[in-house]
Motif scaffolding. Structure first.
Motif, PDB file in Angstrom:
ATOM      1  N   GLY A 118       0.787  -1.218   0.000  1.00 22.22           N
ATOM      2  CA  GLY A 118       0.000   0.000   0.000  1.00 22.22           C
ATOM      3  C   GLY A 118       0.819   1.267   0.000  1.00 22.22           C
ATOM      4  O   GLY A 118       0.447   2.254  -0.630  1.00 22.22           O
ATOM      5  N   PHE A 119       1.955   1.260   0.667  1.00 24.26           N
ATOM      6  CA  PHE A 119       2.732   2.491   0.755  1.00 24.26           C
ATOM      7  C   PHE A 119       3.237   2.936  -0.616  1.00 24.26           C
ATOM      8  O   PHE A 119       3.320   4.128  -0.895  1.00 24.26           O
ATOM      9  CB  PHE A 119       3.920   2.313   1.704  1.00 24.26           C
ATOM     10  N   ASN A 120       3.596   1.983  -1.446  1.00 19.69           N
ATOM     11  CA  ASN A 120       4.067   2.353  -2.772  1.00 19.69           C
ATOM     12  C   ASN A 120       2.958   2.338  -3.812  1.00 19.69           C
ATOM     13  O   ASN A 120       2.969   3.125  -4.752  1.00 19.69           O
ATOM     14  CB  ASN A 120       5.199   1.410  -3.225  1.00 19.69           C
ATOM     15  N   GLU A 121       1.986   1.436  -3.646  1.00 23.37           N
ATOM     16  CA  GLU A 121       0.960   1.279  -4.667  1.00 23.37           C
ATOM     17  C   GLU A 121      -0.049   2.421  -4.666  1.00 23.37           C
ATOM     18  O   GLU A 121      -0.493   2.874  -5.715  1.00 23.37           O
ATOM     19  CB  GLU A 121       0.221  -0.060  -4.478  1.00 23.37           C
ATOM     20  N   ALA A 122      -0.439   2.885  -3.503  1.00 19.64           N
ATOM     21  CA  ALA A 122      -1.474   3.920  -3.423  1.00 19.64           C
ATOM     22  C   ALA A 122      -0.930   5.266  -3.893  1.00 19.64           C
ATOM     23  O   ALA A 122       0.172   5.650  -3.514  1.00 19.64           O
ATOM     24  CB  ALA A 122      -1.984   4.037  -1.992  1.00 19.64           C
ATOM     25  N   PRO A 123      -1.695   5.977  -4.714  1.00 23.53           N
ATOM     26  CA  PRO A 123      -1.239   7.300  -5.151  1.00 23.53           C
ATOM     27  C   PRO A 123      -1.067   8.284  -4.006  1.00 23.53           C
ATOM     28  O   PRO A 123      -0.242   9.186  -4.062  1.00 23.53           O
ATOM     29  CB  PRO A 123      -2.356   7.762  -6.095  1.00 23.53           C
ATOM     30  N   VAL A 124      -1.857   8.096  -2.934  1.00 22.53           N
ATOM     31  CA  VAL A 124      -1.862   9.076  -1.854  1.00 22.53           C
ATOM     32  C   VAL A 124      -1.696   8.378  -0.507  1.00 22.53           C
ATOM     33  O   VAL A 124      -2.360   7.375  -0.228  1.00 22.53           O
ATOM     34  CB  VAL A 124      -3.185   9.881  -1.839  1.00 22.53           C
ATOM     35  N   LEU A 125      -0.807   8.892   0.327  1.00 23.81           N
ATOM     36  CA  LEU A 125      -0.749   8.543   1.744  1.00 23.81           C
ATOM     37  C   LEU A 125      -1.391   9.703   2.487  1.00 23.81           C
ATOM     38  O   LEU A 125      -0.910  10.839   2.413  1.00 23.81           O
ATOM     39  CB  LEU A 125       0.689   8.366   2.229  1.00 23.81           C
ATOM     40  N   TYR A 126      -2.443   9.427   3.200  1.00 20.32           N
ATOM     41  CA  TYR A 126      -3.212  10.495   3.836  1.00 20.32           C
ATOM     42  C   TYR A 126      -3.074  10.412   5.353  1.00 20.32           C
ATOM     43  O   TYR A 126      -3.399   9.402   5.968  1.00 20.32           O
ATOM     44  CB  TYR A 126      -4.686  10.384   3.432  1.00 20.32           C
TER      45      TYR A 126
END
Length: 219
Positions: A118-126
């Protein structure tokens, strides 16, 4: 968060405007920090620019679980959580004792920003809400060799600064003070522990008596 953006090759989006004493209205982070200095090491934009680029409101991003990894502070408290960079060392690694030392007293999760799903795959870390992220080294562990920790410290030292006008104001005040003096950063009333609130002048004097010399000017 500045360090997280640097280590994961992301753009840091500064939060929405917020109310901060002593300003009577909402201000942005660029009102306080020198964005040009920050942008020299990490891509940094303000929230309005981010919103205009994607045409999504702040509330829309909060709801979108397909594009966003939500990093809620209450789920990753720095007292318990460790972000290992660039990865969690294996038990037979010479870096493992250092990692164990960093984990003393911490019982929460271990993350690797490069390898945690998730840290790399997701466009946004919110990261929701205006909760203090404290110093990056309260969360991050780096191998003792290789200089990554020193580089992270240097990045903050060289690029995260108050705007010049704040330095000018401070310099003007210092120029009027005696050459040698001591000072106390005394935040009466906003401590999180009840027994530290509303300390009497005598109690402050007693607590700090051994830190000063007789005749010192104290501000």
């Amino acid at each position: 968060v500045y360090t997280m953006a640097a280590l994961t090759n992301r753009t840091l989006v500064l939060p929405v405007p917020f109310v901060q004493y002593p300003y009577p209205t909402s201000i942005t982070y660029s009102h306080v920090y020198d964005l040009q200095h920050m942008q020299a090491a990490v891509p940094v934009i303000e929230y309005k620019e981010f919103r205009d680029l994607f045409e999504k409101s702040h509330s829309d991003w909060k709801k979108d679980s397909n594009l966003v990894v939500h990093c809620d502070w209450k789920d990753i408290p720095y007292q318990l959580t460790t972000f290992a960079y660039p990865e969690v060392p294996k038990q037979d690694s010479p870096d493992y004792p250092s990692f164990l030392q960093a984990r003393v007293g911490k019982t929460g999760s271990v993350y690797s920003p490069q390898f945690t799903p998730g840290f790399n795959e997701a466009p946004v870390l919110y990261f929701p809400d205006h909760v203090v992220f404290t110093h990056f080294y309260a969360w991050f562990w780096f191998p003792p060799s290789g200089g990554l920790f020193t580089q992270a410290l240097q990045r903050i030292k060289d690029h995260v600064h108050f705007r010049q006008e704040f330095w000018d104001i401070a310099s003007a005040i210092l120029s009027k003070l005696p050459r040698n003096f001591s000072s106390i950063h005394y935040r009466r009333g906003d401590f999180q522990y009840a027994d530290q609130r509303n300390l009497s002048p005598q109690k402050v004097f007693d607590n700090t008596f051994n830190l000063f010399n007789e005749g010192d000017n104290i501000y």
